[in-house]
Design a protein around this motif. Structure first.
Motif, short mmCIF file in Angstrom:
data_model
loop_
_atom_site.label_atom_id
_atom_site.label_comp_id
_atom_site.label_asym_id
_atom_site.label_seq_id
_atom_site.Cartn_x
_atom_site.Cartn_y
_atom_site.Cartn_z
N LEU A 22 0.83 -1.21 0.00
CA LEU A 22 0.00 0.00 0.00
C LEU A 22 0.87 1.26 0.00
CD1 LEU A 22 -2.80 1.34 0.16
CD2 LEU A 22 -2.60 1.18 2.65
N VAL A 23 1.91 1.27 0.81
CA VAL A 23 2.80 2.43 0.85
C VAL A 23 3.48 2.62 -0.51
CG1 VAL A 23 4.92 3.35 1.88
CG2 VAL A 23 3.16 2.33 3.33
N ALA A 24 3.94 1.53 -1.11
CA ALA A 24 4.58 1.63 -2.43
C ALA A 24 3.58 2.13 -3.47
CB ALA A 24 5.15 0.28 -2.84
N ALA A 25 2.34 1.66 -3.39
CA ALA A 25 1.31 2.11 -4.34
C ALA A 25 0.99 3.59 -4.13
CB ALA A 25 0.05 1.27 -4.17
N ALA A 26 0.90 4.02 -2.89
CA ALA A 26 0.63 5.43 -2.62
C ALA A 26 1.75 6.31 -3.14
CB ALA A 26 0.43 5.65 -1.12
N ARG A 27 2.98 5.87 -2.94
CA ARG A 27 4.13 6.65 -3.43
C ARG A 27 4.10 6.72 -4.97
NH1 ARG A 27 7.95 4.36 -0.46
NH2 ARG A 27 7.68 5.94 1.12
N ALA A 28 3.82 5.61 -5.62
CA ALA A 28 3.77 5.59 -7.08
C ALA A 28 2.61 6.44 -7.60
CB ALA A 28 3.63 4.15 -7.57
N THR A 29 1.49 6.41 -6.89
CA THR A 29 0.33 7.21 -7.30
C THR A 29 0.65 8.70 -7.23
OG1 THR A 29 -1.15 5.48 -6.50
CG2 THR A 29 -2.10 7.65 -6.82
N SER A 41 -6.52 1.64 5.63
CA SER A 41 -5.77 0.58 6.30
C SER A 41 -6.43 0.26 7.63
CB SER A 41 -4.33 1.09 6.51
OG SER A 41 -3.65 0.27 7.41
N PRO A 42 -6.34 -0.99 8.10
CA PRO A 42 -6.95 -1.31 9.40
C PRO A 42 -6.19 -0.72 10.59
CG PRO A 42 -5.89 -3.24 8.46
CD PRO A 42 -5.82 -2.16 7.43
N PHE A 43 -4.98 -0.23 10.37
CA PHE A 43 -4.21 0.37 11.45
C PHE A 43 -3.34 1.49 10.86
CE2 PHE A 43 -2.26 -3.55 9.98
CZ PHE A 43 -1.03 -3.10 9.50
N PRO A 44 -2.89 2.42 11.71
CA PRO A 44 -2.07 3.53 11.19
C PRO A 44 -0.73 3.03 10.65
CG PRO A 44 -2.80 3.97 13.43
CD PRO A 44 -3.16 2.56 13.13
N ILE A 45 -0.32 3.57 9.51
CA ILE A 45 0.97 3.25 8.91
C ILE A 45 1.74 4.56 8.82
CG2 ILE A 45 2.15 2.31 6.90
CD1 ILE A 45 -0.46 0.80 6.25
N GLU A 46 2.85 4.66 9.56
CA GLU A 46 3.57 5.92 9.64
C GLU A 46 4.08 6.40 8.29
OE1 GLU A 46 6.55 6.22 12.62
OE2 GLU A 46 5.34 5.14 14.08
N GLU A 47 4.55 5.50 7.47
CA GLU A 47 5.14 5.89 6.19
C GLU A 47 4.10 6.35 5.17
OE1 GLU A 47 5.48 2.46 7.10
OE2 GLU A 47 7.16 2.89 8.42
N LEU A 48 2.84 6.04 5.43
CA LEU A 48 1.79 6.33 4.45
C LEU A 48 1.60 7.83 4.23
CD1 LEU A 48 -0.12 4.86 2.58
CD2 LEU A 48 -1.82 4.85 4.39
N SER A 146 -8.24 -6.56 7.77
CA SER A 146 -7.02 -7.20 7.29
C SER A 146 -6.58 -6.76 5.89
CB SER A 146 -7.23 -8.71 7.28
OG SER A 146 -8.30 -9.04 6.43
N ARG A 147 -7.26 -5.83 5.26
CA ARG A 147 -6.91 -5.48 3.88
C ARG A 147 -6.51 -4.01 3.77
NH1 ARG A 147 -9.06 -9.65 0.61
NH2 ARG A 147 -8.58 -11.47 1.86
N PHE A 148 -5.85 -3.70 2.68
CA PHE A 148 -5.31 -2.37 2.44
C PHE A 148 -5.80 -1.89 1.08
CE2 PHE A 148 -2.67 -4.98 5.05
CZ PHE A 148 -2.47 -4.18 6.16
N PHE A 149 -6.37 -0.69 1.03
CA PHE A 149 -7.00 -0.19 -0.18
C PHE A 149 -6.46 1.18 -0.55
CE2 PHE A 149 -9.98 -3.12 1.71
CZ PHE A 149 -10.46 -3.83 0.63
N LEU A 150 -6.45 1.42 -1.86
CA LEU A 150 -6.10 2.74 -2.39
C LEU A 150 -7.16 3.09 -3.42
CD1 LEU A 150 -3.33 4.71 -2.56
CD2 LEU A 150 -3.57 3.92 -4.89
#
Length: 182
Positions: A22-29, A41-48, A146-150
């Protein structure tokens, strides 16, 4: 009957298997030039937030100025009452004894900041919103488990349905869904 001015699609939703994907996809987007997209995301992701270049959070500024306004209102209300509206000389004390104004000033600061913070959070998040177009995607219910969406939204200036599909397919998602406005 008046035709709807809303676009047919809310956006295109891609499902990813892991936070790193998800982080890689967000960066590419972001690097591809899309600006109206969101990640779930089901939980916070700092790099996002860094990957999305999403560092604009006006809540702290709004709360600061609301607290400052509350302090001015609380202090000003007491100064007006003691010096102008109802001046009363008690035991020879000065009318403008500012230390006794501190408790009310503090309470007004906290009350203005807290209520404004809650209202600003609701307004900036678009709440209350009982239904969101993403809720119509069956697998989106897993976004809290459990899943991650963009989702790239259709009001992005660069949005073209086929181009977005092609772009998202290149990121290696598990699934891609067209999300319609209802």
């Amino acid at each position: 009957m008046k035709p709807s001015t809303r676009p047919r699609y809310y956006g295109v939703l891609a499902e990813f298997p892991s936070p790193a994907a998800l982080v890689a996809a967000a960066r590419a987007t972001h690097d591809a030039g899309y600006r109206k997209y969101d990640a779930y995301s089901p939980f916070p992701i700092e790099e996002l937030a860094d990957a999305m270049h999403d560092h604009k959070n006006p809540i702290s500024r709004i709360v600061f100025f609301a607290g400052l306004t509350g302090a001015c209102v609380g202090f000003g209300m007491q100064v007006y009452a003691n010096l102008v509206h109802y001046p009363m000389n008690i035991a020879g004390r000065p009318l403008y004894a500012w230390p006794m104004f501190i408790p009310i000033t503090f309470e007004c600061t906290v009350a203005f900041a807290a209520f404004t913070g809650v209202l600003a959070m609701l307004a900036l998040n678009g709440l209350p919103r009982p239904h969101h177009p993403l809720f119509s995607v069956p697998s989106f219910s897993q976004a809290t488990q459990s899943r991650f969406f963009l989702c790239i939204e259709s009001d992005d200036p660069k949005f073209e349905l086929e181009a977005v599909h092609k772009f998202l397919e290149g990121l290696g998602p598990m699934e891609i869904h067209d999300v319609e406005n209802e």
